[in-house]
Design an enzyme around this catalytic site. Sequence first.
Site, PDB file in Angstrom:
ATOM      1  N   THR A   1       2.210   4.174  -3.698  1.00  0.00           N
ATOM      2  CA  THR A   1       0.870   3.691  -3.385  1.00  0.00           C
ATOM      3  C   THR A   1       0.391   3.024  -4.660  1.00  0.00           C
ATOM      4  OG1 THR A   1       0.475   5.538  -1.876  1.00  0.00           O
ATOM      5  CG2 THR A   1      -1.468   4.379  -2.704  1.00  0.00           C
TER       6      THR A   1
ATOM      7  N   ASP B   1      -1.223   0.936   0.246  1.00  0.00           N
ATOM      8  CA  ASP B   1      -0.456   2.100   0.696  1.00  0.00           C
ATOM      9  C   ASP B   1       0.822   1.604   1.391  1.00  0.00           C
ATOM     10  OD1 ASP B   1      -0.238   4.919   0.864  1.00  0.00           O
ATOM     11  OD2 ASP B   1      -0.704   4.807   2.995  1.00  0.00           O
TER      12      ASP B   1
ATOM     13  N   ASP C   1      -5.648   9.720   2.463  1.00  0.00           N
ATOM     14  CA  ASP C   1      -5.777   8.388   3.036  1.00  0.00           C
ATOM     15  C   ASP C   1      -6.445   8.490   4.401  1.00  0.00           C
ATOM     16  OD1 ASP C   1      -5.602   5.678   2.854  1.00  0.00           O
ATOM     17  OD2 ASP C   1      -3.556   5.540   3.586  1.00  0.00           O
TER      18      ASP C   1
END
Lengths: 404, 404
Positions: free
Chosen positions: A251, A227, A122
Site C-alpha cells: 500500500t 491500495d 481500509d
Amino acid sequence: MTDKNPLRSHIASANAPDCDFPIQNLPYGVFSTEGGAPRCGVAIGDRIVDLAKAEEAGLIDAQGTFSQPVLNDFIALGREVWDRTRARLTELLAEGGAETIPTVAMADAQMHLPIRVTEFTDFYASKNHAFNVGVLFRGPENALPPQWTHMPIGYNGRASSVVVSGTDIRRPMGQVKGEDGPVWTECKRLDLELELGAIVGANSSMGERVSVEQAEEMIFGYVLLNDWSARDIQAWEYQPLGPFQAKALGTTISPWIVTTAALEPFRCKGAERVNPVLPYLEEKRPGFFDINLEWALNDTVLGRTNYNVMYWSSAQQLAHHAVSGCPMRVGDLLGTGTISGPSRDQTGALLEMTEAGKNPVEIDGGTRIFIEDGDSITLRGHASGDGYRIGFGECAGKVLPAQQ
Amino acid sequence: MTDKNPLRSHIASANAPDCDFPIQNLPYGVFSTEGGAPRCGVAIGDRIVDLAKAEEAGLIDAQGTFSQPVLNDFIALGREVWDRTRARLTELLAEGGAETIPTVAMADAQMHLPIRVTEFTDFYASKNHAFNVGVLFRGPENALPPQWTHMPIGYNGRASSVVVSGTDIRRPMGQVKGEDGPVWTECKRLDLELELGAIVGANSSMGERVSVEQAEEMIFGYVLLNDWSARDIQAWEYQPLGPFQAKALGTTISPWIVTTAALEPFRCKGAERVNPVLPYLEEKRPGFFDINLEWALNDTVLGRTNYNVMYWSSAQQLAHHAVSGCPMRVGDLLGTGTISGPSRDQTGALLEMTEAGKNPVEIDGGTRIFIEDGDSITLRGHASGDGYRIGFGECAGKVLPAQQ
C-alpha cells in the site's frame, strides 16, 4: 475560494500558483539527505524546512520530536501543538519572516514513510465504487450490501506493507480459482485503488466510543494512498472473512501529510445521503474536502475524480471504528476506500474502468486491462484556492515482475 | 511421553506433576511487583524468575533486553539466543543449580501484556468450527467455503484491542439487523472463541515468501487466546469485507508465552487432509502439538478439546500470510482460529455449542445461550508429559455491562 491576495513566502518557488506546497499548505514529512539520518520536515515550494535543525536553532519548539525518524511523537503532542507549530511556521516562512530558517532542496532529499503506521484500516466509502465492484464480484442484485448506507464498511489491512511513494511493488504469486480447484500463479489482475488516507493523531481508550466531532479533532491530516490489489487472488480468497493476501502486497502513501488545518477552507459536503444514519454517525457539519484527484498509468492520466463523491467521511469512519470500544492510536492509517465518480473516466481502479477486463483502456503506446510489469501508477491531488493550491505531491510506485 | 524421571528444579513447587510451570516449560512473560517497572520473567512453579535482575547479576546474558517492558527486543535476538537462554535457565533452575537466582512469588506479581502486539491476524482453521459456524451464518450448502481446504483463511484483526488475561471486557454497543434497517443496541450475542495464538519471532522482507519450514523456525511460542466476538454485530457487518467491530471489543491472551522448544516433545499431526495442498503449504513434518484445552464459564467447564483437531498449522498460516510478499514482523500475533472438536462438548464457542441460542447450556446455578454481564470466561491448556506437564496457565476475562 476568494483570497485574491494570498499570503506569500520568502521562498519564491512556493508562490507559483500551481505549486503544491505554498505557505498555506505546510505538509509534514520525513526526509534525509546524503549521510544524514531521517528527520522531520515541512514542504515549502521546492524546498524542505529541516525541522530538526530549526528546533536545534531555537526557531521552533516541538519538544525534540522533530529529530525522530517518524512523525508519531510530534503528532502525539496534540492539536494545540499542531496549531501553534503551524502558526509559527507560517510566521517564519512568510515574506519578511526568518530567511535563515534551515532548508534543503527537495531534489537533494530522499523521502521516507512519514509515520510508523500503527495499524492500517481500509474502507469502502464510494457508492459508485462499491456498486461497480459489487456487480463484478457478486452480480447487480447483490452489488451493494444491505448495510452499506448504514455504516462505513471497512476491514483491517496490513500495516507492515505500507510503503512510501517511490518504493517498487512486486507482483505477487498466489492461489486463484481454476477449473478443478486452485491454481498457483502470478497475479494476472493487478490493480490500483485511488484513495486518501487519514492519519489518526490522538489515542482513544479501550471500551470507549468516539463521537464524529471528537473523531474530526483526532485526525491530523491526509495522504494520497494507493491500495494495490490482486483481483484474481481477491476473488478466490475473500469470502467469508474479507480480503487478505490480495491486499498485502503493498500500500503506497505519499510522503507528505497535508494537515486538516490546511484543508479546512475546502470543507464541503459529500454524496447525498439516501437514508438517515444512526446518531453515532451523524455529522454536525460537512465532513469532506473539495480535493481534485487523478491517477496516471505511466504518462497517461486515466482517472479524474474528487474526494467529494464519497459517502462516508474519515471522521465517520473513525467514529465507527471505535464504536465497539476498539482503541484507536496515534499513527493509525484509515484508507477512505477507492474514490470513484459515476462515469468511467472518474473511476479509481482498473477493475471498474475496464469492467474487469472487458473494455481495455488506451494509454500512450498501447492499451491496458490491468497493470503490467514495469508500469508505474502515480496518484496526484490538490485543493484549488484562488491564486494557490493545497497539493499532495505524488504517490507513485512501479511494478516489478513476480518472483516465481 | 516416556520420561519416567523428568528433570527436577530446586524450586520445589515446580516439581508437582500438575504444575503448569515445571523446569521443562520455562514460559516467558512480563511482570511487575509493587513500585517496580514491568520487566521480563520466566515462570517456574509458583514463582517468577526476575530475568532483568538475573541479567544484572551476571547470571544470564540477553543484551539487556530483559529490562524492557515487553519481550519484543529479546525475541528479536533470534533463535540461537532463545536456545542458549533456555539451556542456561535450565542449568540455573535444575536441582543443584543456582539457588541464588532472583525470583518473586507469582502471588505478588502483576502480569502485563508479554509483547507489544505488532499486528494481529486471526485464522479459521478448525474444520468443525468453520462448518458449524458456516451453517449458522449461511446455511449448510454454503457452510464450508470452497477454498477452505486449499488455504488457511484468515483476516487481519485489531492489535490495539489485544489485552492480557485479567483485563475486564466491556460489552459493546453497535448496529445489528432489525426489521426495517439497523438497530442501535448493546450486543446480545456476546461469545468467546477458544484459540491459541502463535507469536512471530523473526522478520521477513517485503516481496519475499516464507516456506513452511522457515515459518516454523520463525515462531517463538504460543499463548492461549480468547477472541471475544459480538455475533449479532458480526452477522450484520461482515459481508463482504469480513468481521470488523464484532471482533474489536477485545482479544485476551494469556500472560505466559510457552515456547516452541517446550512444546517440541508434543509435536503431532492435525486433522486428516481431504485434498493435496499447493507446494507452498506442504509440511515436511507434523505441524501441530498435542495440547489439551478447555474453557469455563464462571466455575463450569463447558468445552474440552485439543489443538490436534486443527486443519492448518500456525507455520502454514504464517507461510500463507507472507505468500503475496507481505512482511511479517517480530511481535505479530497469529490466532489459530477457534479450536472445536466434532462433538458439542468439544466446541470452542457458544455460537456452536448452543446452535446460535437454540440449545442453552447448563452451568452451575443456571443456563446460558451467550455470555451475560458479570460472567467470566477462562481458558486453560497443557500438554501432558510423563510426570510433568507443559501448561499455559489461565487466560481469563470478565464481561462488564455495556456503556449505553
